[in-house]
Design an enzyme around this catalytic site. Structure first.
Site, PDB file in Angstrom:
ATOM      1  N   HIS A  49      32.068  43.074  44.119  1.00 51.50           N
ATOM      2  CA  HIS A  49      32.412  43.509  42.760  1.00 51.50           C
ATOM      3  C   HIS A  49      31.641  44.779  42.455  1.00 51.50           C
ATOM      4  CE1 HIS A  49      31.638  43.474  38.299  1.00 51.50           C
ATOM      5  NE2 HIS A  49      32.951  43.356  38.325  1.00 51.50           N
ATOM      6  N   HIS A  87      31.017  53.187  36.841  1.00 50.07           N
ATOM      7  CA  HIS A  87      31.298  52.095  35.918  1.00 50.07           C
ATOM      8  C   HIS A  87      31.496  52.725  34.546  1.00 50.07           C
ATOM      9  CE1 HIS A  87      30.208  47.784  34.447  1.00 50.07           C
ATOM     10  NE2 HIS A  87      31.497  47.911  34.727  1.00 50.07           N
TER      11      HIS A  87
END
Length: 515
Positions: free
Chosen positions: A140, A186
């Site tokens: 992830h 991110h």
């Protein structure tokens, strides 16, 4: 020998004990005793060795077949094992020995990880079934070096994950500040970006270092059509013949890991799914917003959005007018189509006869789905791929318990590989199975109906079929973590043993030495 705290330790004696002086006054003694074969081991050796002194290869084979249940052990394999044990333990006299003594036998059963390790080192699962029939080692936010909010983005964690055997790499791709190139980061956090091209090169260079089986790249796509076309060009040029994509736009069944050896696969939502929306302006969609309230029940799952990560939103191209432009070359590269269901969770878990796809749920969404739609989840994962990702509040890159996902057949349990803790250790341990290739075949009850036509229901009580008895013979190696002055007869170690059975898949492939 003078230590930092003033203790004086003398050399060890011939009996394996260590004498030292505490605070230059008290004499203390620490003794290491070599472990001796337990009674059961001695009895087995006496039973299978004709003279009770040496076990010949033919006798060793009989032990492996009759006692250990290794029915496939041939005489030539037994001879090979015996010769390897003798060569490693008796360098000088190895040519004069034709069998194992009791200590050799004991060493093989409980200490020899190279010859008799806890799990098989070779791939032993059938690798010709569709991808949906396997648990897949999944990362992830694979580019993060630390926490989810302020750590650096880099290609280094990607390389480390692939070298460990991870087979699914996740990249969040965004326009850079000039909107002319592509970064990986991110979104809407303080994480520093890394260029997409560096990440792709890292994948290319490390994809098959530890396993020949396919690498899947899941893309969280926030690009304009022009940048999608640019991403397609990068992917095609860097991966070349390693890149796999089907001739048709959709698959009726996933190919097998065996047929995809040394290949790289792209998985994301096709561009059309972004552009069909009535609005294409930026709109924030928090992935766990509907599920954070502990009072949420199954009726609250109506209209949920299952495929959104914390930073997942659509970006319109200011030059594209109505937003109807697409990048066909980008869409053509997508092998595993990801998407979000329309309407209820039950609708989203419907299985189409003519196509397969990937669905993503957060760990919280999975827990609630397991309560109300457990068999639907199992049915979905028999043909399609289900990806589970950490909830958005895990900003420290912690992980969740993977067992609920595995019990329901979820193939991709996405973990923060840069994290720490028992859940991550469990994940690493799970994928040491099947030769550490990154794919572990699901048990049959998760891939097909039982003889009566019933689906496996994880909530349904099942009769006991086998009782597992575990006997702990000894603990060895613990002393390597302590200094010689740490324990003695006045301060003995106070150890205890915990035995966990976390996952019962294919216990016959997880034998460890003596049964």
């Amino acid at each position: 020998m003078q230590s930092q705290n003033g203790d004086v330790a003398e050399n060890s004696s011939n009996d394996g004990s260590y004498h030292y002086r505490m605070f230059n006054f008290f004499n203390r003694k620490f003794k290491i005793r070599e472990p001796e074969p337990p009674l059961d081991v001695k009895m087995a050796f006496m039973h299978f060795s004709q003279d009770g002194l040496h076990m010949k290869p033919s006798e060793f084979r009989r032990f492996m077949v009759e006692h250990q249940g290794e029915t496939g052990c041939t005489l030539s394999r037994a001879e090979e094992i015996v010769n390897n044990i003798i060569s490693s333990r008796h360098h000088i006299t190895r040519f004069t020995r034709n069998g194992l003594n009791l200590d050799d036998f004991f060493h093989f059963l409980l200490f020899d990880d190279d010859i008799n390790g806890p799990i098989k080192l070779e791939v032993h699962n059938d690798m010709t079934a569709p991808l949906s029939n396997y648990f897949i080692y999944t990362g992830h936010n694979s580019y993060l070096t630390g926490n989810q909010l302020s750590s650096d983005c880099s290609e280094v964690p990607i390389a480390k994950a692939l070298q460990r055997g991870v087979r699914v790499i996740e990249l969040d791709i965004w326009p850079n500040s000039t909107r002319e190139d592509i970064n990986v980061l991110h979104g809407r956090t303080l994480t520093t970006p890394v260029s997409l091209i560096n990440c792709l090169k890292s994948i290319r260079d490390n994809a098959f270092v530890s396993s020949p089986y396919p690498v899947i790249i899941t893309l969280e796509d926030h690009l304009t059509p022009d940048l999608q076309a640019k991403a397609a060009e990068m992917i095609t040029q860097i991966f070349g013949k390693m890149l796999y994509f089907p001739e048709s736009n959709k698959l009726a069944e996933f190919p097998s890991p065996e047929s995809l050896k040394q290949r790289i696969i792209i998985s994301t939502k096709p561009p059309k799914e972004y552009l069909e929306k009535d609005h294409v302006s930026a709109s924030t969609k928090l992935r766990d917003a509907s599920f954070d309230d502990a009072s949420t029940n199954s009726s609250d799952l109506e209209g949920y959005d299952s495929d959104q990560d914390l930073d997942d939103f659509e970006i319109s191209d200011p030059k594209s007018g109505s937003g109807l432009r697409v990048a066909p070359e980008y869409k053509h590269l997508i092998t595993i189509h990801a998407g979000k269901p329309k309407g209820t969770l039950k609708d989203g878990l419907k299985v189409a006869a003519d196509k397969v796809r990937r669905l993503s749920l957060s760990e919280q969404e999975l827990e609630k789905a397991a309560l109300s739609h457990g068999t639907d989840v199992v049915r979905f994962t028999q043909k399609n791929i289900l990806r589970i990702y950490p909830k958005g509040t895990r900003v420290n890159s912690s992980n969740y318990k993977p067992l609920i996902g595995w019990m329901h057949g979820a193939q991709m349990i996405a973990f923060n590989m840069q994290g720490y803790g028992k859940s991550l250790w469990l994940m690493h341990g799970m994928f040491r199975a099947n030769g550490g290739c990154g794919y572990v075949k699901k048990p049959d009850f998760l891939t097909k109906e039982d003889p009566s036509g019933q689906l496996f229901d994880p909530k349904r009580p099942l009769p006991v079929k086998t009782t597992l008895k575990v006997r702990v013979y000894m603990g060895d190696g613990w002393r390597l973590d302590f200094s010689h002055t740490h324990f003695d007869s006045y301060s003995p170690p106070d150890f205890y043993t915990k035995v966990y059975v976390l996952f019962t898949y294919q216990l016959e492939h997880c034998k460890r030495g003596f049964n």
